[in-house]
Scaffold this active site. Structure first.
Site, mmCIF file in Angstrom:
data_model
loop_
_atom_site.group_PDB
_atom_site.id
_atom_site.type_symbol
_atom_site.label_atom_id
_atom_site.label_comp_id
_atom_site.label_asym_id
_atom_site.label_seq_id
_atom_site.Cartn_x
_atom_site.Cartn_y
_atom_site.Cartn_z
ATOM 1 N N ASN A 140 0.815 -1.217 0.000
ATOM 2 C CA ASN A 140 0.000 0.000 0.000
ATOM 3 C C ASN A 140 0.843 1.259 0.000
ATOM 4 O OD1 ASN A 140 -2.636 -1.025 -0.061
ATOM 5 N ND2 ASN A 140 -2.399 -1.656 2.084
ATOM 6 N N ASP B 291 11.133 5.662 8.314
ATOM 7 C CA ASP B 291 10.887 5.199 9.666
ATOM 8 C C ASP B 291 10.064 6.282 10.361
ATOM 9 O OD1 ASP B 291 11.137 3.082 11.420
ATOM 10 O OD2 ASP B 291 12.806 3.971 12.492
ATOM 11 N N PHE C 280 -4.776 3.369 11.567
ATOM 12 C CA PHE C 280 -4.048 2.281 12.228
ATOM 13 C C PHE C 280 -3.206 2.874 13.361
ATOM 14 C CE2 PHE C 280 0.386 2.903 10.850
ATOM 15 C CZ PHE C 280 0.201 3.910 9.923
ATOM 16 N N GLY C 281 -2.507 2.004 14.055
ATOM 17 C CA GLY C 281 -1.570 2.438 15.091
ATOM 18 C C GLY C 281 -2.225 3.328 16.132
ATOM 19 N N HIS D 103 2.400 13.222 8.771
ATOM 20 C CA HIS D 103 3.848 13.145 8.775
ATOM 21 C C HIS D 103 4.378 12.429 7.525
ATOM 22 C CE1 HIS D 103 1.523 10.183 10.838
ATOM 23 N NE2 HIS D 103 2.457 9.262 10.651
ATOM 24 N N ARG D 104 3.787 11.262 7.225
ATOM 25 C CA ARG D 104 4.281 10.486 6.084
ATOM 26 C C ARG D 104 4.014 11.218 4.774
ATOM 27 N NH1 ARG D 104 1.881 6.562 7.311
ATOM 28 N NH2 ARG D 104 3.373 5.595 8.687
HETATM 29 P P1 IMP Z 1 6.390 2.680 10.519
HETATM 30 O O1 IMP Z 1 7.797 3.163 10.619
HETATM 31 O O2 IMP Z 1 5.599 3.320 9.423
HETATM 32 O O3 IMP Z 1 6.286 1.187 10.497
HETATM 33 O O4 IMP Z 1 5.657 3.139 11.861
HETATM 34 C C1 IMP Z 1 6.077 2.694 13.146
HETATM 35 C C2 IMP Z 1 4.910 2.727 14.121
HETATM 36 O O5 IMP Z 1 4.505 4.073 14.367
HETATM 37 C C3 IMP Z 1 3.667 2.010 13.645
HETATM 38 O O6 IMP Z 1 3.677 0.652 13.996
HETATM 39 C C4 IMP Z 1 2.565 2.741 14.385
HETATM 40 O O7 IMP Z 1 2.433 2.243 15.683
HETATM 41 C C5 IMP Z 1 3.093 4.144 14.459
HETATM 42 N N1 IMP Z 1 2.592 4.963 13.325
HETATM 43 C C6 IMP Z 1 3.268 5.326 12.217
HETATM 44 N N2 IMP Z 1 2.512 6.085 11.412
HETATM 45 C C7 IMP Z 1 1.308 6.183 12.036
HETATM 46 C C8 IMP Z 1 0.108 6.870 11.676
HETATM 47 O O8 IMP Z 1 -0.055 7.502 10.639
HETATM 48 N N3 IMP Z 1 -0.895 6.763 12.574
HETATM 49 C C9 IMP Z 1 -0.792 6.063 13.730
HETATM 50 N N4 IMP Z 1 0.293 5.408 14.096
HETATM 51 C C10 IMP Z 1 1.359 5.479 13.250
#
Ligand code: IMP
Length: 194
Positions: free
Chosen positions: A14, A71, A151-152, A179-180
């Site tokens: 995705n 990350d 999510f998260g 952020h992303r």
């Molecule tokens: P990753 O580096 O994208 O895998 O993110 C690491 C962790 O940060 C994830 O497992 C989530 O717990 C949290 N996280 C990252 N991006 C989000 C988001 O957009 N919303 C909520 N939690 C996030």
């Protein structure tokens, strides 16, 4: 404009689709699965920057192709930046989002400062040189969960300027302010000028 192939050092189809849609046709974004690589990438550093570079460097060296990785962490002010780089496994290695949110809410009990931010770091390696991008979403941690999308930590994070949590937003609403989304935008602007 950067031309050719770019590997996104992730197994998440995705995320790859999302970036491919944004960069257009002159760049082919490939995932690790496209390279028949299915192992988990190691993240041994205690910073987002360190882990992002570690993953991108490993893939660049293994496949000899230009690539990037990302990350992300949730940084809570009153907890000195916790859970940060450990966001995915805050409550323990085999715990999920529900347990992570419970732990965070428990640690913030009685605290008035609930400021927090999501921070994404992207490490891009082109011909052996690293270029780094960052995206930040500022906001605060709610007292209780709200919403069920995303999510998260989405149900307990409310971005500044909105009266809904990330989990009450559609993807279209969340992407440009997340952020992303912001980090990917920086990456794309750089690739356009490359
Ligand atoms: P990753 O580096 O994208 O895998 O993110 C690491 C962790 O940060 C994830 O497992 C989530 O717990 C949290 N996280 C990252 N991006 C989000 C988001 O957009 N919303 C909520 N939690 C996030």
């Amino acid at each position: 404009m950067y031309q050719g192939t770019l590997i996104f050092a992730t197994g998440n189809a995705n995320k790859v689709k999302e970036v491919q849609a944004l960069v257009g046709n002159s760049i082919a974004v490939k995932s690790l699965h496209d390279l028949n690589y299915f192992d988990e990438l190691s993240e041994t550093h205690d910073t987002l920057e360190g882990n992002a570079l570690e993953k991108a460097q490993f893939i660049f060296e293994k496949f000899g192709e230009n690539c990037f990785s990302e990350d992300t962490g949730l940084e809570v002010e009153a907890l000195n930046g916790e859970p940060g780089v450990y966001s995915a496994r805050y409550a323990g290695p085999d715990k999920g989002a529900a347990e992570n949110m419970d732990l965070l809410l428990e640690k913030l009990q009685g605290k008035t400062n609930r400021r927090a931010r999501f921070r994404t770091v992207i490490s891009l390696i082109i011909n052996g040189t690293e270029h780094r991008f960052e995206g930040i979403a500022e906001g605060y941690i709610l007292e209780a969960r709200k919403g069920s999308a995303g999510f998260g930590y989405d149900p307990i994070f409310q971005p500044d300027g909105y009266d809904k949590s990330f989990a009450e937003m559609t993807l279209e609403e969340k992407a440009p302010i997340s952020h992303r989304g912001k980090a990917v935008k920086q990456l794309i602007e750089f690739l356009k000028l490359f």
